[in-house]
Write an enzyme that holds these catalytic residues in place. Structure first.
Site, mmCIF file in Angstrom:
data_model
loop_
_atom_site.group_PDB
_atom_site.id
_atom_site.type_symbol
_atom_site.label_atom_id
_atom_site.label_comp_id
_atom_site.label_asym_id
_atom_site.label_seq_id
_atom_site.Cartn_x
_atom_site.Cartn_y
_atom_site.Cartn_z
ATOM 1 N N TRP A 11 24.274 -13.100 41.381
ATOM 2 C CA TRP A 11 23.680 -12.683 40.118
ATOM 3 C C TRP A 11 23.432 -11.172 40.090
ATOM 4 O O TRP A 11 23.738 -10.500 39.110
ATOM 5 C CB TRP A 11 22.403 -13.473 39.860
ATOM 6 C CG TRP A 11 21.830 -13.397 38.472
ATOM 7 C CD1 TRP A 11 20.516 -13.364 38.159
ATOM 8 C CD2 TRP A 11 22.533 -13.380 37.201
ATOM 9 N NE1 TRP A 11 20.342 -13.323 36.796
ATOM 10 C CE2 TRP A 11 21.573 -13.333 36.186
ATOM 11 C CE3 TRP A 11 23.889 -13.396 36.846
ATOM 12 C CZ2 TRP A 11 21.915 -13.286 34.830
ATOM 13 C CZ3 TRP A 11 24.231 -13.343 35.486
ATOM 14 C CH2 TRP A 11 23.249 -13.298 34.513
ATOM 15 N N LYS A 79 15.101 -17.047 39.150
ATOM 16 C CA LYS A 79 14.521 -18.214 38.457
ATOM 17 C C LYS A 79 14.008 -19.182 39.506
ATOM 18 O O LYS A 79 14.807 -19.765 40.244
ATOM 19 C CB LYS A 79 15.601 -18.922 37.630
ATOM 20 C CG LYS A 79 16.193 -18.098 36.496
ATOM 21 C CD LYS A 79 17.364 -18.822 35.853
ATOM 22 C CE LYS A 79 17.977 -18.013 34.739
ATOM 23 N NZ LYS A 79 19.269 -18.555 34.281
ATOM 24 N N LYS A 161 14.623 -26.034 34.823
ATOM 25 C CA LYS A 161 15.961 -26.569 34.506
ATOM 26 C C LYS A 161 16.798 -26.736 35.777
ATOM 27 O O LYS A 161 17.702 -27.580 35.828
ATOM 28 C CB LYS A 161 16.675 -25.704 33.459
ATOM 29 C CG LYS A 161 16.996 -24.265 33.850
ATOM 30 C CD LYS A 161 18.320 -24.109 34.543
ATOM 31 C CE LYS A 161 18.453 -22.724 35.169
ATOM 32 N NZ LYS A 161 19.624 -22.611 36.051
ATOM 33 N N THR A 218 23.377 -25.688 32.923
ATOM 34 C CA THR A 218 23.251 -25.974 34.352
ATOM 35 C C THR A 218 23.363 -27.464 34.658
ATOM 36 O O THR A 218 23.866 -27.841 35.716
ATOM 37 C CB THR A 218 21.894 -25.428 34.862
ATOM 38 O OG1 THR A 218 21.626 -24.194 34.230
ATOM 39 C CG2 THR A 218 21.910 -25.202 36.341
ATOM 40 N N ARG A 225 25.110 -24.381 41.073
ATOM 41 C CA ARG A 225 24.810 -24.723 42.474
ATOM 42 C C ARG A 225 23.821 -25.887 42.526
ATOM 43 O O ARG A 225 23.899 -26.752 43.375
ATOM 44 C CB ARG A 225 24.208 -23.524 43.233
ATOM 45 C CG ARG A 225 25.184 -22.434 43.622
ATOM 46 C CD ARG A 225 25.335 -21.341 42.641
ATOM 47 N NE ARG A 225 24.130 -20.760 42.103
ATOM 48 C CZ ARG A 225 23.630 -19.578 42.479
ATOM 49 N NH1 ARG A 225 24.225 -18.873 43.399
ATOM 50 N NH2 ARG A 225 22.565 -19.073 41.897
ATOM 51 N N ASN A 226 22.855 -25.886 41.585
ATOM 52 C CA ASN A 226 21.856 -26.956 41.592
ATOM 53 C C ASN A 226 22.483 -28.313 41.265
ATOM 54 O O ASN A 226 22.166 -29.321 41.882
ATOM 55 C CB ASN A 226 20.722 -26.610 40.623
ATOM 56 C CG ASN A 226 19.881 -25.473 41.178
ATOM 57 O OD1 ASN A 226 19.150 -25.659 42.147
ATOM 58 N ND2 ASN A 226 20.021 -24.289 40.598
HETATM 59 N N1 LIG Z 1 24.284 -17.019 40.177
HETATM 60 C C1 LIG Z 1 23.942 -17.207 38.903
HETATM 61 O O1 LIG Z 1 24.801 -17.562 38.077
HETATM 62 C C2 LIG Z 1 22.553 -16.943 38.447
HETATM 63 C C3 LIG Z 1 21.492 -16.818 39.342
HETATM 64 N N2 LIG Z 1 20.223 -16.621 38.893
HETATM 65 C C4 LIG Z 1 19.113 -16.481 39.819
HETATM 66 O O2 LIG Z 1 19.248 -15.261 40.545
HETATM 67 C C5 LIG Z 1 18.631 -15.383 41.832
HETATM 68 C C6 LIG Z 1 19.604 -14.937 42.892
HETATM 69 O O3 LIG Z 1 20.701 -15.852 42.854
HETATM 70 P P1 LIG Z 1 22.162 -15.465 43.342
HETATM 71 O O4 LIG Z 1 22.356 -14.001 43.359
HETATM 72 O O5 LIG Z 1 23.093 -16.259 42.530
HETATM 73 O O6 LIG Z 1 22.108 -16.044 44.833
HETATM 74 P P2 LIG Z 1 23.061 -15.695 46.065
HETATM 75 O O7 LIG Z 1 22.874 -16.796 47.032
HETATM 76 O O8 LIG Z 1 24.430 -15.361 45.605
HETATM 77 O O9 LIG Z 1 22.429 -14.342 46.634
HETATM 78 C C7 LIG Z 1 21.096 -14.226 47.036
HETATM 79 C C8 LIG Z 1 20.746 -12.763 47.204
HETATM 80 O O10 LIG Z 1 19.410 -12.653 47.673
HETATM 81 C C9 LIG Z 1 19.351 -11.851 48.830
HETATM 82 N N3 LIG Z 1 18.315 -12.363 49.726
HETATM 83 C C10 LIG Z 1 18.243 -13.593 50.266
HETATM 84 N N4 LIG Z 1 17.176 -13.674 51.059
HETATM 85 C C11 LIG Z 1 16.558 -12.467 51.011
HETATM 86 C C12 LIG Z 1 15.422 -11.920 51.624
HETATM 87 N N5 LIG Z 1 14.693 -12.632 52.493
HETATM 88 N N6 LIG Z 1 15.105 -10.642 51.364
HETATM 89 C C13 LIG Z 1 15.858 -9.913 50.541
HETATM 90 N N7 LIG Z 1 16.942 -10.373 49.913
HETATM 91 C C14 LIG Z 1 17.289 -11.630 50.151
HETATM 92 C C15 LIG Z 1 20.727 -11.983 49.466
HETATM 93 O O11 LIG Z 1 21.013 -10.875 50.280
HETATM 94 C C16 LIG Z 1 21.589 -12.025 48.228
HETATM 95 O O12 LIG Z 1 21.797 -10.707 47.770
HETATM 96 C C17 LIG Z 1 18.188 -16.843 41.942
HETATM 97 O O13 LIG Z 1 16.828 -16.931 41.608
HETATM 98 C C18 LIG Z 1 19.028 -17.553 40.906
HETATM 99 O O14 LIG Z 1 18.403 -18.730 40.415
HETATM 100 C C19 LIG Z 1 19.939 -16.512 37.574
HETATM 101 C C20 LIG Z 1 20.940 -16.608 36.645
HETATM 102 C C21 LIG Z 1 22.314 -16.829 37.011
HETATM 103 O O1 LIG Z 2 20.732 -20.085 36.312
HETATM 104 C C1 LIG Z 2 21.923 -20.240 36.279
HETATM 105 C C2 LIG Z 2 22.686 -20.162 35.030
HETATM 106 O O2 LIG Z 2 21.909 -19.751 33.954
HETATM 107 C C3 LIG Z 2 22.681 -20.527 37.532
HETATM 108 O O3 LIG Z 2 22.480 -21.842 37.904
HETATM 109 P P1 LIG Z 2 22.778 -22.317 39.393
HETATM 110 O O4 LIG Z 2 21.859 -21.528 40.294
HETATM 111 O O5 LIG Z 2 22.474 -23.778 39.399
HETATM 112 O O6 LIG Z 2 24.218 -22.026 39.681
#
Ligand SMILES: NC(=O)C1=CN([C@@H]2O[C@H](COP(=O)(O)OP(=O)(O)OC[C@H]3O[C@@H](n4cnc5c(N)ncnc54)[C@H](O)[C@@H]3O)[C@@H](O)[C@H]2O)C=CC1
Ligand SMILES: O=C(CO)COP(=O)(O)O
Length: 295
Positions: A11, A79, A161, A218, A225-226
């Site tokens: 993200w 989130k 969600k 989602t 992923r969820n």
């Molecule tokens: N991937 C998506 O489509 C979307 C994700 N989100 C939300 O964004 C957030 C991040 O998700 P993603 O980037 O997709 O996950 P991801 O698994 O791809 O990446 C996680 C990120 O967090 C960092 N991280 C993990 N543990 C850490 C720690 N202890 N200290 C510092 N950094 C740490 C990692 O280095 C990585 O950059 C989540 O809350 C997710 O629900 C929200 C909307 C869309």
């Molecule tokens: O929040 C998300 C899309 O809005 C991403 O959902 P997932 O973390 O379940 O992939």
């Protein structure tokens, strides 16, 4: 004016890509990456605007160890609800950043589609309308932005969600059919709105992009992923096996634990979240879904 993204996961990287369309945006993460404009955390903290996508379960510790408030304006992109304490992200961040400097991002938005510049709509939620508008203006034209003052509603919707998406994944994995999926998703929406109302969230937030929008996305796609966590549970895999396979964050897991604790402490009726928690703790998915979907 300078913008920095913290967290180069899916993200954070997608937001960096999108915001870079019209601005020069810096990015950092725990491990150095070969991305354009990747800099140190120290350099990022000097930016006027920050976008933080550190996952909900890690952010309290991350803030404690790394964050220095220097008047930056912050957009939180994660989130989730902290499992160990049941705290919402706005409560965790409020220890470091005043209300007038913080905004929360919500809405249906798979990173993989944002990175392809596909049309997407997002909501910037902030008590301070001016900063919501400032962040909204940074997004490129393929991302339509809305603003809202309902921080707690957007946060609860975005976190909850993910838990319903796990349940929907289980429903799909067990091949219970479209009727069951629609029942689960719509009851999930009612459940999250009812939970939100306890915290003063607005009903409209749950009917719009942050609630129904993100839930439909989602809870109906293997891109989530969820949802995939749910498919794994339906196959009888353990939480550990699923997470190893996934290799990415699934916030619904920690959030299900947080919701179960909050429900117990406050005597709230959260049937789907409670069953998701039970399944994560080993209850049979067949039994759980039967308990949820039949009389
Ligand atoms: N991937 C998506 O489509 C979307 C994700 N989100 C939300 O964004 C957030 C991040 O998700 P993603 O980037 O997709 O996950 P991801 O698994 O791809 O990446 C996680 C990120 O967090 C960092 N991280 C993990 N543990 C850490 C720690 N202890 N200290 C510092 N950094 C740490 C990692 O280095 C990585 O950059 C989540 O809350 C997710 O629900 C929200 C909307 C869309
Ligand atoms: O929040 C998300 C899309 O809005 C991403 O959902 P997932 O973390 O379940 O992939």
């Amino acid at each position: 004016m300078s913008i920095g993204v913290i967290g180069a996961g899916k993200w954070g990287s997608a937001l960096h890509f999108a915001l870079s369309e019209n601005h020069d945006v810096l990015i950092t993460s725990r491990t150095p990456r070969a991305i354009k404009n990747f800099v140190t955390l120290e350099e990022i903290l000097a930016c006027e605007y920050l976008v933080i996508s550190v996952p909900a379960q890690q952010v309290a510790r991350w803030l404690q160890e790394n964050f220095v408030f220097r008047g930056q304006k912050v957009l939180v992109a994660s989130k989730g609800i902290e499992a160990s304490s049941g705290r919402f992200l706005n409560e965790i961040y409020s220890e470091y950043i005043p209300d007038e400097n913080i905004a929360f991002l919500s809405g249906p938005s798979f990173a993989v589609e944002v990175i392809q510049s596909l049309p997407t709509a997002l909501v910037i939620n902030a008590k301070n309308e001016t900063i919501a508008k400032e962040f909204a203006a940074f997004f490129p034209s393929f991302i339509k932005t809305y603003i809202s003052e309902d921080v707690v509603g957007a946060e609860i919707a975005g976190a909850y969600k993910n838990v319903i998406a796990i349940a929907a994944g289980i429903c799909s994995g067990l091949e219970l059919g479209n009727n069951a999926a629609a029942a689960l998703i719509s009851r999930g929406l009612v459940e999250m709105e009812r939970f939100g109302s306890v915290y003063g969230a607005q009903k409209d937030t749950f009917l719009g992009l942050s609630g129904a929008g993100d839930l439909f996305l989602t809870a109906s796609s293997t891109m989530s992923r969820n949802f995939r966590v749910g498919l794994g549970l339906a196959k009888g895999l353990t939480q550990e096996e699923i997470l190893e396979d996934l290799g990415e964050v699934a916030e619904g897991i920690g959030t299900a634990y947080a919701l179960r604790d909050i429900a117990q402490k406050n005597e709230l009726y959260l049937p789907i979240a409670t069953e998701v928690y039970a399944m994560l703790e080993g209850k049979s998915p067949q039994e759980s879904l039967r308990d949820l979907l039949t009389n």
